[in-house]
Each structure stands twice: as structure tokens, then as C-alpha cells.
Motif scaffolding. Structure first.
Motif, PDB file in Angstrom:
ATOM      1  N   ASN A 128      15.040  -1.765  67.535  1.00  0.00           N
ATOM      2  CA  ASN A 128      16.059  -1.618  66.492  1.00  0.00           C
ATOM      3  C   ASN A 128      16.187  -2.893  65.662  1.00  0.00           C
ATOM      4  N   GLN A 140      13.239  -3.108  63.302  1.00  0.00           N
ATOM      5  CA  GLN A 140      13.369  -2.116  62.230  1.00  0.00           C
ATOM      6  C   GLN A 140      14.318  -2.592  61.132  1.00  0.00           C
ATOM      7  N   HIS A 141      15.325  -3.353  61.521  1.00  0.00           N
ATOM      8  CA  HIS A 141      16.294  -3.841  60.529  1.00  0.00           C
ATOM      9  C   HIS A 141      15.862  -5.157  59.895  1.00  0.00           C
ATOM     10  N   LEU A 194       6.603  -4.563  64.867  1.00  0.00           N
ATOM     11  CA  LEU A 194       6.260  -3.281  65.465  1.00  0.00           C
ATOM     12  C   LEU A 194       4.796  -2.972  65.233  1.00  0.00           C
ATOM     13  N   ASN A 230       2.878  -2.285  61.745  1.00  0.00           N
ATOM     14  CA  ASN A 230       3.575  -2.879  60.608  1.00  0.00           C
ATOM     15  C   ASN A 230       3.050  -4.265  60.334  1.00  0.00           C
TER      16      ASN A 230
END
Length: 557
Positions: free
Chosen positions: A501, A504-505, A551, A554
Motif C-alpha cells: 500500500n 502504491q501511494h 513493486l 513498476n
């Protein structure tokens, strides 16, 4: 012929020597002696001062006889090892030199050591007589404090200091047998005097330091000095230097320190427990240790400084041989000045067991304050910092209640350190905790098992990945049930989801962010990131301090 990278630059333990014009054997011997008499290290022959390899002279292409040459031209014989390396197309030699436990000289009688100049580059300089004596004390080969002081007589002993000595033995619970002795017998028992070849009694350094007249100390022991400074928001509130005999110096220091060491009381059950800014037992032990273990061959005062961040005690002379920052709590006592240390123990000033560091740790951790900090210690001085942050009164209550359950017996220092570390860092594994208490993992686990049985600590996870927190009962008593659930309830999958998480942010994550996010130790965070990388959930970018993770699939933002 092997390959090896050349160090980036010269240092106290690294030396470069050009061999384009054949470096003279006599100068090579001197350079190796300088390394041996300092910290040991390595000399690179065939390398310029800037680290550029230019190769060995034709006469040095075969170095098989070099160890024998060095051994024959040094006293005592210096054993070195030599390896030849091919670097950038030229041949150079790496000569490894061990740190010598005794002073090494050339066979012509020259003693040399290394030092760093003001620009940071090293140089070889002669070893002076007092430096040789200092080195012998560092290795425990000589006891300066047991030696007579030149030019001093029994008349340089102060009768007032003799009386102070007897009062101190009574006050601090010293060896009561000493009080039954007359002056001459007392001097002999404590090593204050020694006898010359003619049978004459003369004062030793120990005697002069403890009961000597101030004038004699100033004249005959110019290295002895005590400084006390108090800084309040960088303004000087107190700044004085003294050359008092040791017992008077400690008394003077404590008298002047007390006004700057306020305390309040905390009610714990039926008892009111004083909470000082600095524990006086730890203060006395820290200052006494600095005075007892300092290097009396070196100029420089023992400094005691109180400022807004805490108390700092420093003394000239680094840790003695065999004592490191990693074994302070467990190594056998190795005093630099054995006679002085023994006298101060028998008087009652310092810890009789020689475990004074334990007392300093206890004086900090018992009140929920950070561990004593020796990290600024180096080869020239020992520097101890004691933080004066507010006490954790709940932790103090926990400690006092446990001691009361054991009929007032103090908690073992290992137990106290483990509890303090878990209070501070929330969750740790046995390997991380073993570094805190300076013991191996097996001993650490035994301590943890005892704390688990006592209901103070709770394990989490399997044997291999087991970590520990303070128990639910401890958190509940402190009113922090949610904090416990956060520490104990996060599973490996939840840790992974938090990491995902975050990326992702924010696009990336580093180990320190994982430690903060998941309340993990450094080792636990590293293992989590390593596992997620091996499972192709994350991609690692960079190495060492600059490492970060994204990730899988990415690109880094």
C-alpha cells in the motif's frame, strides 16, 4: 599472483610507498614499525601517495625474502605477511602488519609510531619515553599507578587527606579492616608507598593521587586535572578546573553538581521513590571510573559537562586492549591503573566487583531513560553521554514492583536492558537483543524465557522468526491495549500489505520506512524486504544506504 583492490586513501592503518626508484629497505622497516606500534595495518609497496599503482622496482619483484629481512632488522622480531597483486597492469605488494603488544624498534634502537597530521594525512614520528610507557599501560604490561613519583617524599602526603580517606571508608562502606591500621600500614595496604633498593619508603602515583598535597600534584603530576562545566542554553553557568587529590575532587564535584541535579518523588505503593535528573550512583561511578582509568601519561583534564542534552564525562586515553564497545558489559575488568583501581575499590568509591559499567547502565535504565552512550569513544579518549530526558515513571514502577517481589533484590542487568530495549523499540528478535546485552543468542534466549515466565515479555512467531514484545499485561497496566494489539496482531501478510500500500501511494519504500510503518526492528525489516524480493513481489534498486524497493513490474518514480 592474486588481485586485490587498493584502499581509497592513506590512513592511520594504510600506507602507500612508491617503488619506482627502489624504496630503501631501511625506510621500509621504519614504516612497518610505525604501523606495528600504532594500530597495525597494511603497507602497499609500488603505489603512489594518491593511490595510483606504478609497480615494483626490479629489485623487489621477488619478495619471498622480505619477511625474513623485517624479522632480522626489528626488535622484538616483527612478523609480517606479503602478497603480490596485479593491478592495472603493474605488480604491487601488500604488506600486512599486525598490531604489536610491545613496542617494536629497529635493531639500531629507533622507536616509531604513526599519527595523523592536521590535513588528515599520516606520518611516522619517534615514540617518546612517556608514549612508550602509556602504550605498555594500554596493553596491561605495566602499572604506572604502582610506580614511585620522582622527587616526591612522604612529606608530600597531606594529613587532612588521610583523615578524609578514613571518613570516606566509613561513609561508603569500604574495607573496615583498613580503619584499624596505622598510617604506615595503611599506606602499604593500599599501595600508597613502595620501598626503594635501600629500604626507604617513597610515595607511588596512587598515594600521591589519593592523599597527596595539591602543590605536589600540580608540580609532579601535571596530567591530573578535573574540569566541571554547566551550560544552560549555551550560556556558561559553571566552569572551573581543579587539581585536588581524588577524594577531595570527587567531594568538590558532587557538592557543585547537586544544585544542577533536581529531583522529585513518585509514589509507588507504600514508598516514595526519588527521581533525580541524573542518578547519583551512576554519576559517581562514571566520574570515578574516568579518574581511575584515565591515561596519566597524557595531558588533558577529565571533563564533566552538563548541558541541555545531558551529562558528558570524558577522560584522556581510549579503552584498554581487550575492551571494546561491543563487550563493555561482559568483559573481565581490565584497569589501566590496577593499583589505583584496587585502592579506590577498597576505599568504597568504585564498584568492588569491577562491574561499574553495570551500575551506570542501571542508573539510566531503571528510570526508563536511554542506555549510556559510549559511541563517541575513540583511541584517544573515552566519552560517556548520559541523556537527561524525563523519566518513564510507569517503567520505574514496573522495575520497583519486580524488585519488591524479590525482597528488594535488584533486577539482573540483562533483564533490565531487555525490558528497556523492548520499551524503547517495541518489538525485537533475540539476535537484536543479544547485541544490546553483549551476550550470545543462547544466553539472551535464557533471559527472555525467564521474562516470559514472569509475565513481563511475550513471544510472537515461530522459533526461527520469533520476536518479542512487552506482555499484554504490561501494556494493559499502562493503559495502552491498542498499542499492544498493533505490536502483537500484525501478521506477515499484514506487513506485506502495508508495504505494498505504501509503494502504491508513494512509488517506493526504504528499510527505515518499513521499520516505522510495521514497527519492526532493522533485522526484521530487512528479512521482510528480502523475502518479498525473492518472491518477485518487489524489485530492489541500489545498494547499501541508498537501497529502495518498488513493486514488481513498476519503474522507480
Amino acid at each position: 599472483m592474486s588481485t586485490q583492490s587498493i584502499p581509497y586513501t592513506e590512513s592511520l592503518s594504510v600506507e602507500f610507498k612508491s617503488d619506482r626508484k627502489r624504496f630503501p629497505d631501511s625506510e621500509l622497516i621504519e614504516a612497518l614499525i610505525g604501523l606495528a606500534n600504532t594500530e597495525g595495518g597494511e603497507l602497499w609497496l609500488g603505489v603512489e601517495d594518491d593511490g595510483t599503482p606504478t609497480g615494483l622496482h626490479e629489485a623487489h619483484q621477488n619478495l619471498l625474502g622480505l619477511p625474513g629481512l623485517v624479522s632480522a632488522r626489528t626488535s622484538p622480531s616483527l612478523a609480517i605477511s606479503v602478497t603480490q597483486h596485479e593491478i592495472l597492469g603493474v605488480s604491487v605488494a601488500r604488506i600486512q602488519v599486525p598490531k604489536s603488544r610491545s613496542e617494536v624498534a629497529t635493531t639500531s634502537g629507533m622507536y616509531l609510531r604513526r599519527r595523523l597530521k592536521q590535513d588528515g594525512t599520516p606520518e611516522n614520528i619517534p615514540m617518546l619515553p612517556h608514549e612508550r610507557s602509556s602504550r605498555a599501560s594500554h596493553f596491561g604490561l605495566a602499572d604506572t599507578s604502582a610506580q614511585p613519583v620522582a622527587g616526591v617524599t612522604l612529606a608530600d602526603f597531606d594529613p587532612l587527606e588521610r583523615e578524609r580517606l578514613r571518613q570516606t571508608i566509613r561513609q561508603y562502606g569500604g574495607d573496615r579492616v583498613l580503619l584499624e591500621l596505622d598510617d604506615e600500614a595503611l599506606d602499604g595496604a593500599l599501595g600508597f608507598t613502595t620501598r626503594t633498593d635501600t629500604g626507604e619508603r617513597v610515595p607511588t602515583l596512587t598515594g600521591l593521587l589519593i592523599i597527596g598535597r595539591e602543590e605536589a600534584l600540580r608540580e609532579r603530576v601535571p596530567t591530573h586535572e578535573l574540569a566541571f562545566q554547566v551550560l544552560v542554553r549555551e550560556n556558561v553557568a559553571f566552569n572551573e578546573f581543579r587539581r585536588f587529590p581524588l577524594l577531595k575532587a570527587l567531594e568538590w564535584l558532587e557538592t557543585n553538581f547537586r544544585p544542577h541535579n533536581p529531583e522529585h518523588e513518585v509514589q509507588i505503593g507504600l514508598f516514595r521513590v526519588p527521581v533525580p535528573k541524573v542518578d547519583m550512583g551512576a554519576f559517581r561511578e562514571a566520574v570515578a571510573n574516568a579518574l581511575v582509568h584515565r591515561d596519566y601519561h597524557r595531558l588533558g583534564a577529565v571533563h564533566v559537562r552538563m548541558d541541555d542534552s545531558g551529562l558528558t564525562v570524558s577522560n584522556p586515553g581510549g579503552l584498554v586492549e581487550g575492551v571494546t564497545l561491543q563487550n563493555l558489559l561482559t568483559t573481565e575488568p581490565r584497569p589501566r591503573n590496577p593499583m589505583l583501581a584496587d585502592a579506590m575499590k577498597r576505599i568504597g568509591i568504585v564498584e568492588r566487583s569491577g562491574r561499574g559499567v553495570d551500575k551506570i547502565y542501571r542508573g539510566m535504565l531503571r528510570f526508563g531513560r536511554p542506555e549510556p552512550d559510549y559511541s563517541r569513544t575513540d583511541s584517544s579518549s573515552v566519552i560517556l553521554q548520559l541523556a537527561t530526558v524525563a523519566a518513564d515513571e510507569f517503567f520505574l514502577k514496573l522495575v520497583v514492583e519486580q524488585e519488591n517481589k524479590q525482597n528488594g533484590i535488584s533486577l539482573p542487568i540483562d533483564t533490565l536492558i531487555v525490558l528497556a530495549a523492548l520499551r524503547e523499540q517495541k518489538r525485537l528478535g533475540s539476535e537484536a537483543l543479544s547485541r544490546h546485552i553483549h551476550r550470545d543468542v543462547h544466553q539472551t534466549r535464557r533471559t527472555l524465557e525467564q521474562l516470559v515466565e514472569a509475565g513481563l515479555v511475550q513471544p510472537h512467531g515461530s522459533n526461527r522468526n520469533r520476536s518479542y514484545t512487552l506482555s499484554a499485561d504490561v501494556y494493559r497496566a499502562k493503559g495502552e491495549q491498542v498499542a499492544y494489539t498493533r505490536q502483537a496482531g500484525l501478521s506477515g501478510l499484514q506487513h506485506e500489505q502495508l508495504v505494498i500500500n505504501h509503494i502504491q501511494h508513494h512509488g517506493r519504500i526504504q528499510r527505515r520506512e518499513v521499520m516505522e510503518l510495521c514497527y519492526l526492528s532493522k533485522d526484521q525489516a530487512s528479512k521482510l524486504l528480502s523475502r518479498m524480493s525473492s518472491e518477485s513481489k518487489l524489485i530492489q534498486h541500489g545498494e547499501r544506504r541508498g537501497t529502495f524497493y518498488t513493486l514488481s513490474g513498476n519503474e522507480p518514480l
